[in-house]
Scaffold this motif. Sequence first.
Motif, PDB file in Angstrom:
ATOM      1  N   MET A 141     -21.486   8.857 -22.008  1.00 43.17           N
ATOM      2  CA  MET A 141     -20.887   9.844 -22.905  1.00 43.17           C
ATOM      3  C   MET A 141     -20.290   9.080 -24.096  1.00 43.17           C
ATOM      4  O   MET A 141     -19.160   8.593 -24.048  1.00 43.17           O
ATOM      5  CB  MET A 141     -19.820  10.693 -22.222  1.00 43.17           C
ATOM      6  CG  MET A 141     -19.321  11.821 -23.145  1.00 43.17           C
ATOM      7  SD  MET A 141     -18.274  13.066 -22.345  1.00 43.17           S
ATOM      8  CE  MET A 141     -16.723  12.173 -22.228  1.00 43.17           C
ATOM      9  N   LEU A 142     -21.082   8.964 -25.128  1.00 39.43           N
ATOM     10  CA  LEU A 142     -20.685   8.261 -26.349  1.00 39.43           C
ATOM     11  C   LEU A 142     -21.178   9.053 -27.561  1.00 39.43           C
ATOM     12  O   LEU A 142     -22.025   9.924 -27.441  1.00 39.43           O
ATOM     13  CB  LEU A 142     -21.268   6.849 -26.374  1.00 39.43           C
ATOM     14  CG  LEU A 142     -20.645   5.813 -25.431  1.00 39.43           C
ATOM     15  CD1 LEU A 142     -21.505   4.549 -25.380  1.00 39.43           C
ATOM     16  CD2 LEU A 142     -19.229   5.465 -25.869  1.00 39.43           C
ATOM     17  N   GLY A 143     -20.664   8.708 -28.718  1.00 37.13           N
ATOM     18  CA  GLY A 143     -21.104   9.343 -29.954  1.00 37.13           C
ATOM     19  C   GLY A 143     -19.959   9.809 -30.825  1.00 37.13           C
ATOM     20  O   GLY A 143     -20.107   9.932 -32.037  1.00 37.13           O
ATOM     21  N   THR A 144     -18.799  10.060 -30.205  1.00 31.43           N
ATOM     22  CA  THR A 144     -17.648  10.520 -30.990  1.00 31.43           C
ATOM     23  C   THR A 144     -17.277   9.507 -32.064  1.00 31.43           C
ATOM     24  O   THR A 144     -17.067   9.868 -33.232  1.00 31.43           O
ATOM     25  CB  THR A 144     -16.442  10.781 -30.067  1.00 31.43           C
ATOM     26  OG1 THR A 144     -16.769  11.835 -29.154  1.00 31.43           O
ATOM     27  CG2 THR A 144     -15.223  11.179 -30.880  1.00 31.43           C
ATOM     28  N   ASN A 145     -17.201   8.241 -31.700  1.00 29.91           N
ATOM     29  CA  ASN A 145     -16.808   7.227 -32.682  1.00 29.91           C
ATOM     30  C   ASN A 145     -17.902   6.955 -33.716  1.00 29.91           C
ATOM     31  O   ASN A 145     -17.604   6.523 -34.829  1.00 29.91           O
ATOM     32  CB  ASN A 145     -16.411   5.936 -31.963  1.00 29.91           C
ATOM     33  CG  ASN A 145     -15.122   6.101 -31.190  1.00 29.91           C
ATOM     34  OD1 ASN A 145     -14.063   6.324 -31.747  1.00 29.91           O
ATOM     35  ND2 ASN A 145     -15.235   6.046 -29.872  1.00 29.91           N
ATOM     36  N   ASP A 146     -19.142   7.236 -33.355  1.00 30.45           N
ATOM     37  CA  ASP A 146     -20.232   7.126 -34.329  1.00 30.45           C
ATOM     38  C   ASP A 146     -20.033   8.103 -35.485  1.00 30.45           C
ATOM     39  O   ASP A 146     -20.555   7.896 -36.575  1.00 30.45           O
ATOM     40  CB  ASP A 146     -21.582   7.416 -33.668  1.00 30.45           C
ATOM     41  CG  ASP A 146     -21.967   6.393 -32.619  1.00 30.45           C
ATOM     42  OD1 ASP A 146     -21.067   5.919 -31.894  1.00 30.45           O
ATOM     43  OD2 ASP A 146     -23.157   6.075 -32.505  1.00 30.45           O
TER      44      ASP A 146
END
Length: 212
Positions: A86-91
């Motif tokens: 669960m990643l992508g927010t900081n992108d």
Amino acid sequence: MKTILCFGDSLTWGTDAATGGRHAYADRWPTALRSALGPEVEVVAEGLGGRTTAYDDYLADCDRNGARLLPTLLHSHGPLDLVIIMLGTNDMKPMIHGSAIGARQGMKRLVGLIRFHDWGRDATPPQILLVAPPPLCETDNPVFAAMYRGSVAESRLLASVYRDLADELGCSFFDAGTVAETTPLDGTHLDAANTRALGQALAPRVRALLGL
């Protein structure tokens, strides 16, 4: 015993927007998932605030590039039955990348690293569950509003591009935005109730994937 690696950022680490600290252990979504699955499943929480899918943050005090760190974590926690990413927010930060398609490409890189990792002679690659983080929301917090300026609408595209990517690569997919929403305190993180709700909602999907 099944082993799951939860690979994420501050949403996985459990940042509490109200205090600036960390949610209680029981309130973090990997813990809620572990509780729902029972003692026969080991859930490894690997959350790091500021972590991106595959991009450098040159202002950070440690390495936040998920693609650079993931292979080491796969080796140290393996063998694994499932990796939840669960990643992508900081992108979404304009100074990092600022687009959902950039996060999609980063996630694709992470899937490749898992699939082609040197798992050893007798091991097989784990299953992969891609989780789209809940979209950002508007906030009066001046720091976070500036950090994610113009990114709220873009973050709403993550679920659709991740779903398409999962179909393309043969991964499973879950939209965290269907069960949890970010807090307007900073527009980015989850309160305790939403964090627990995410872990509980993931449990049926994980049981099905692992045949539990």
